[in-house]
Design an enzyme around this catalytic site. Structure first.
Site, PDB file in Angstrom:
ATOM      1  N   PRO A  72       0.795  -1.231   0.000  1.00 51.70           N
ATOM      2  CA  PRO A  72       0.000   0.000   0.000  1.00 51.70           C
ATOM      3  C   PRO A  72       0.832   1.287   0.000  1.00 51.70           C
ATOM      4  O   PRO A  72       1.876   1.363   0.645  1.00 51.70           O
ATOM      5  CB  PRO A  72      -0.817  -0.099   1.296  1.00 51.70           C
ATOM      6  CG  PRO A  72      -0.053  -1.022   2.162  1.00 51.70           C
ATOM      7  CD  PRO A  72       0.583  -2.014   1.229  1.00 51.70           C
ATOM      8  N   ASN A  73       0.326   2.232  -0.741  1.00 48.60           N
ATOM      9  CA  ASN A  73       0.879   3.594  -0.852  1.00 48.60           C
ATOM     10  C   ASN A  73       2.160   3.689  -1.679  1.00 48.60           C
ATOM     11  O   ASN A  73       2.664   4.782  -1.921  1.00 48.60           O
ATOM     12  CB  ASN A  73       1.099   4.220   0.538  1.00 48.60           C
ATOM     13  CG  ASN A  73      -0.199   4.306   1.315  1.00 48.60           C
ATOM     14  OD1 ASN A  73      -1.167   4.873   0.808  1.00 48.60           O
ATOM     15  ND2 ASN A  73      -0.240   3.742   2.504  1.00 48.60           N
ATOM     16  N   GLU A  96      12.655  -9.575   1.279  1.00 45.05           N
ATOM     17  CA  GLU A  96      11.851  -8.424   1.722  1.00 45.05           C
ATOM     18  C   GLU A  96      12.670  -7.152   1.506  1.00 45.05           C
ATOM     19  O   GLU A  96      13.858  -7.114   1.844  1.00 45.05           O
ATOM     20  CB  GLU A  96      11.535  -8.603   3.216  1.00 45.05           C
ATOM     21  CG  GLU A  96      10.761  -7.461   3.841  1.00 45.05           C
ATOM     22  CD  GLU A  96      10.530  -7.689   5.343  1.00 45.05           C
ATOM     23  OE1 GLU A  96      10.962  -8.729   5.892  1.00 45.05           O
ATOM     24  OE2 GLU A  96       9.931  -6.795   5.974  1.00 45.05           O
ATOM     25  N   HIS A 111      12.690  -2.807   1.943  1.00 42.76           N
ATOM     26  CA  HIS A 111      12.131  -1.525   2.368  1.00 42.76           C
ATOM     27  C   HIS A 111      13.063  -0.426   1.867  1.00 42.76           C
ATOM     28  O   HIS A 111      14.287  -0.539   2.024  1.00 42.76           O
ATOM     29  CB  HIS A 111      12.015  -1.424   3.892  1.00 42.76           C
ATOM     30  CG  HIS A 111      11.112  -2.471   4.452  1.00 42.76           C
ATOM     31  ND1 HIS A 111       9.744  -2.342   4.419  1.00 42.76           N
ATOM     32  CD2 HIS A 111      11.382  -3.672   5.013  1.00 42.76           C
ATOM     33  CE1 HIS A 111       9.211  -3.428   4.958  1.00 42.76           C
ATOM     34  NE2 HIS A 111      10.175  -4.255   5.320  1.00 42.76           N
ATOM     35  N   SER A 166      13.151   2.705   3.012  1.00 42.51           N
ATOM     36  CA  SER A 166      13.676   3.423   4.182  1.00 42.51           C
ATOM     37  C   SER A 166      14.219   2.429   5.208  1.00 42.51           C
ATOM     38  O   SER A 166      13.924   1.230   5.140  1.00 42.51           O
ATOM     39  CB  SER A 166      12.556   4.262   4.819  1.00 42.51           C
ATOM     40  OG  SER A 166      11.546   3.409   5.346  1.00 42.51           O
ATOM     41  N   ALA A 206       3.248  -0.925   4.683  1.00 40.15           N
ATOM     42  CA  ALA A 206       2.682  -0.903   6.042  1.00 40.15           C
ATOM     43  C   ALA A 206       2.210  -2.281   6.512  1.00 40.15           C
ATOM     44  O   ALA A 206       2.205  -2.558   7.716  1.00 40.15           O
ATOM     45  CB  ALA A 206       1.537   0.097   6.102  1.00 40.15           C
ATOM     46  N   ARG A 258       5.243  10.947  -2.415  1.00 37.07           N
ATOM     47  CA  ARG A 258       4.938  10.670  -1.016  1.00 37.07           C
ATOM     48  C   ARG A 258       6.182  10.867  -0.145  1.00 37.07           C
ATOM     49  O   ARG A 258       7.210  10.203  -0.363  1.00 37.07           O
ATOM     50  CB  ARG A 258       4.503   9.204  -0.956  1.00 37.07           C
ATOM     51  CG  ARG A 258       4.382   8.628   0.400  1.00 37.07           C
ATOM     52  CD  ARG A 258       4.253   7.107   0.323  1.00 37.07           C
ATOM     53  NE  ARG A 258       4.038   6.596   1.649  1.00 37.07           N
ATOM     54  CZ  ARG A 258       4.327   5.366   2.022  1.00 37.07           C
ATOM     55  NH1 ARG A 258       4.842   4.507   1.166  1.00 37.07           N
ATOM     56  NH2 ARG A 258       4.097   4.979   3.253  1.00 37.07           N
ATOM     57  N   ASN A 267       8.018  -5.670  -1.209  1.00 31.78           N
ATOM     58  CA  ASN A 267       7.988  -4.552  -0.270  1.00 31.78           C
ATOM     59  C   ASN A 267       6.551  -4.502   0.254  1.00 31.78           C
ATOM     60  O   ASN A 267       5.666  -3.939  -0.405  1.00 31.78           O
ATOM     61  CB  ASN A 267       8.367  -3.232  -0.938  1.00 31.78           C
ATOM     62  CG  ASN A 267       8.402  -2.077   0.068  1.00 31.78           C
ATOM     63  OD1 ASN A 267       7.886  -2.209   1.181  1.00 31.78           O
ATOM     64  ND2 ASN A 267       9.007  -0.961  -0.316  1.00 31.78           N
ATOM     65  N   TYR A 284      11.321   8.759   1.289  1.00 32.51           N
ATOM     66  CA  TYR A 284      11.341   7.731   0.246  1.00 32.51           C
ATOM     67  C   TYR A 284      12.022   8.169  -1.049  1.00 32.51           C
ATOM     68  O   TYR A 284      12.149   7.364  -1.979  1.00 32.51           O
ATOM     69  CB  TYR A 284       9.901   7.277  -0.060  1.00 32.51           C
ATOM     70  CG  TYR A 284       9.205   6.691   1.151  1.00 32.51           C
ATOM     71  CD1 TYR A 284       9.650   5.492   1.711  1.00 32.51           C
ATOM     72  CD2 TYR A 284       8.129   7.339   1.760  1.00 32.51           C
ATOM     73  CE1 TYR A 284       9.033   4.949   2.828  1.00 32.51           C
ATOM     74  CE2 TYR A 284       7.500   6.809   2.878  1.00 32.51           C
ATOM     75  CZ  TYR A 284       7.960   5.621   3.408  1.00 32.51           C
ATOM     76  OH  TYR A 284       7.348   5.089   4.522  1.00 32.51           O
ATOM     77  N   ARG A 341       7.365   0.496  13.392  1.00 33.24           N
ATOM     78  CA  ARG A 341       7.910  -0.038  12.135  1.00 33.24           C
ATOM     79  C   ARG A 341       9.054  -1.029  12.381  1.00 33.24           C
ATOM     80  O   ARG A 341       9.593  -1.614  11.437  1.00 33.24           O
ATOM     81  CB  ARG A 341       8.445   1.093  11.248  1.00 33.24           C
ATOM     82  CG  ARG A 341       7.376   2.031  10.771  1.00 33.24           C
ATOM     83  CD  ARG A 341       7.958   3.074   9.818  1.00 33.24           C
ATOM     84  NE  ARG A 341       7.113   4.242   9.798  1.00 33.24           N
ATOM     85  CZ  ARG A 341       6.021   4.378   9.022  1.00 33.24           C
ATOM     86  NH1 ARG A 341       5.669   3.428   8.193  1.00 33.24           N
ATOM     87  NH2 ARG A 341       5.302   5.470   9.086  1.00 33.24           N
ATOM     88  N   HIS A 348       4.102  -4.553   9.039  1.00 32.52           N
ATOM     89  CA  HIS A 348       4.048  -4.351  10.495  1.00 32.52           C
ATOM     90  C   HIS A 348       2.734  -4.824  11.113  1.00 32.52           C
ATOM     91  O   HIS A 348       2.570  -4.753  12.327  1.00 32.52           O
ATOM     92  CB  HIS A 348       4.242  -2.857  10.806  1.00 32.52           C
ATOM     93  CG  HIS A 348       5.331  -2.222   9.982  1.00 32.52           C
ATOM     94  ND1 HIS A 348       6.635  -2.677  10.002  1.00 32.52           N
ATOM     95  CD2 HIS A 348       5.324  -1.192   9.091  1.00 32.52           C
ATOM     96  CE1 HIS A 348       7.365  -1.950   9.167  1.00 32.52           C
ATOM     97  NE2 HIS A 348       6.596  -1.040   8.600  1.00 32.52           N
ATOM     98  N   ASP A 365       1.729 -15.700   6.860  1.00 36.61           N
ATOM     99  CA  ASP A 365       1.282 -17.072   6.584  1.00 36.61           C
ATOM    100  C   ASP A 365       1.357 -17.393   5.093  1.00 36.61           C
ATOM    101  O   ASP A 365       1.711 -18.520   4.715  1.00 36.61           O
ATOM    102  CB  ASP A 365      -0.157 -17.270   7.084  1.00 36.61           C
ATOM    103  CG  ASP A 365      -0.239 -17.332   8.604  1.00 36.61           C
ATOM    104  OD1 ASP A 365       0.819 -17.365   9.273  1.00 36.61           O
ATOM    105  OD2 ASP A 365      -1.370 -17.347   9.133  1.00 36.61           O
ATOM    106  N   ARG A 421      13.257   4.387  12.333  1.00 40.79           N
ATOM    107  CA  ARG A 421      12.019   5.175  12.325  1.00 40.79           C
ATOM    108  C   ARG A 421      11.166   4.848  13.562  1.00 40.79           C
ATOM    109  O   ARG A 421      11.679   4.365  14.559  1.00 40.79           O
ATOM    110  CB  ARG A 421      11.277   4.911  11.003  1.00 40.79           C
ATOM    111  CG  ARG A 421      12.133   5.343   9.782  1.00 40.79           C
ATOM    112  CD  ARG A 421      11.399   5.131   8.483  1.00 40.79           C
ATOM    113  NE  ARG A 421      10.205   5.956   8.419  1.00 40.79           N
ATOM    114  CZ  ARG A 421       9.230   5.776   7.513  1.00 40.79           C
ATOM    115  NH1 ARG A 421       9.336   4.817   6.608  1.00 40.79           N
ATOM    116  NH2 ARG A 421       8.176   6.557   7.512  1.00 40.79           N
TER     117      ARG A 421
HETATM  118  C1  DQA Z   1       8.313   0.954   3.610  1.00 41.21           C
HETATM  119  C2  DQA Z   1       8.424   1.171   5.119  1.00 41.21           C
HETATM  120  C3  DQA Z   1       7.090   0.948   5.798  1.00 41.21           C
HETATM  121  O1  DQA Z   1       7.208   1.159   7.194  1.00 41.21           O
HETATM  122  C4  DQA Z   1       6.060   1.926   5.257  1.00 41.21           C
HETATM  123  O2  DQA Z   1       4.796   1.662   5.823  1.00 41.21           O
HETATM  124  C5  DQA Z   1       6.000   1.942   3.776  1.00 41.21           C
HETATM  125  C6  DQA Z   1       7.231   1.810   3.000  1.00 41.21           C
HETATM  126  C7  DQA Z   1       9.629   1.302   2.877  1.00 41.21           C
HETATM  127  O3  DQA Z   1       9.774   0.887   1.731  1.00 41.21           O
HETATM  128  O4  DQA Z   1      10.496   1.969   3.447  1.00 41.21           O
HETATM  129  O5  DQA Z   1       4.941   2.174   3.211  1.00 41.21           O
HETATM  130  O6  DQA Z   1       8.030  -0.408   3.361  1.00 41.21           O
END
Ligand code: DQA
Length: 162
Positions: A26-27, A114, A116, A118, A93, A34, A90, A39, A127, A96, A103, A123
């Site tokens: 998401p996002n 995985e 990320h 950031s 959110a 953003r 990735n 980011y 997170r 977390h 699962d 942070r």
């Molecule tokens: C993220 C880090 C997450 O905590 C955050 O919710 C994101 C992006 C990152 O790529 O740094 O949406 O996964």
């Protein structure tokens, strides 16, 4: 704490054919606009381009997707397990919050990295824990968009060894 992480060979057996799935939660469709101080200014399309170029050089095909829906992400993880050679994710959110994602990844038989953008450990405290990390082969965080390419390099190596 994590006991269920699996190595590439334990998790995959012989490497599977099929694309490497790169799934974004998401996002991440808003990347570039953003919170650029966290980011950066590169959008998801730019990341997709980099990953595909690097994959071509490594001899892999990429299935690159983004969704804001947890259920869709879980369906795609299952698809990556059925049709893919490996998975870069990735989970944003949902890292977390989602036992469902944990699962789904535990249930598939391909190596998972995985990513990320950031450094989640630098942070907010909420997170610092990811439900995905304990079922991933490895985690790359805090290095910006190049983290996706590094994840691909690592996955390609793991698939060579499997
Ligand atoms: C993220 C880090 C997450 O905590 C955050 O919710 C994101 C992006 C990152 O790529 O740094 O949406 O996964």
């Amino acid at each position: 704490m994590a006991t269920s992480a699996k190595t590439a060979s334990a998790k995959t057996g012989p490497a599977k054919v099929g694309p490497i799935y790169v799934l974004n939660g998401p996002n991440l469709n808003l990347l570039g606009k953003r919170e650029p101080h966290i980011y950066g200014t590169e959008g998801l399309a730019g990341i997709e381009k980099r990953v595909k170029e690097r994959a071509k050089a490594l001899g892999h095909k990429i299935e690159f997707r983004q969704t804001n829906s947890e259920g869709e992400l879980i369906t795609w993880i299952q698809e990556a397990g059925a049709k893919g050679a490996g998975l870069i994710i990735n989970p944003a959110a949902y890292s977390h919050t989602s036992i469902g994602l944990h699962d789904a990844i535990a249930a598939i038989d391909v190596p998972v990295v995985e990513v990320h953008i950031s450094n989640i450990h630098k942070r907010e405290a909420f997170r610092h824990h990811s439900y995905v990390s304990s079922v991933a082969l490895g985690v790359i965080c805090g290095l910006g968009p190049i983290g996706y390419e590094l994840a691909l390099e690592a996955l390609a190596e793991a698939l060579k060894k499997a």
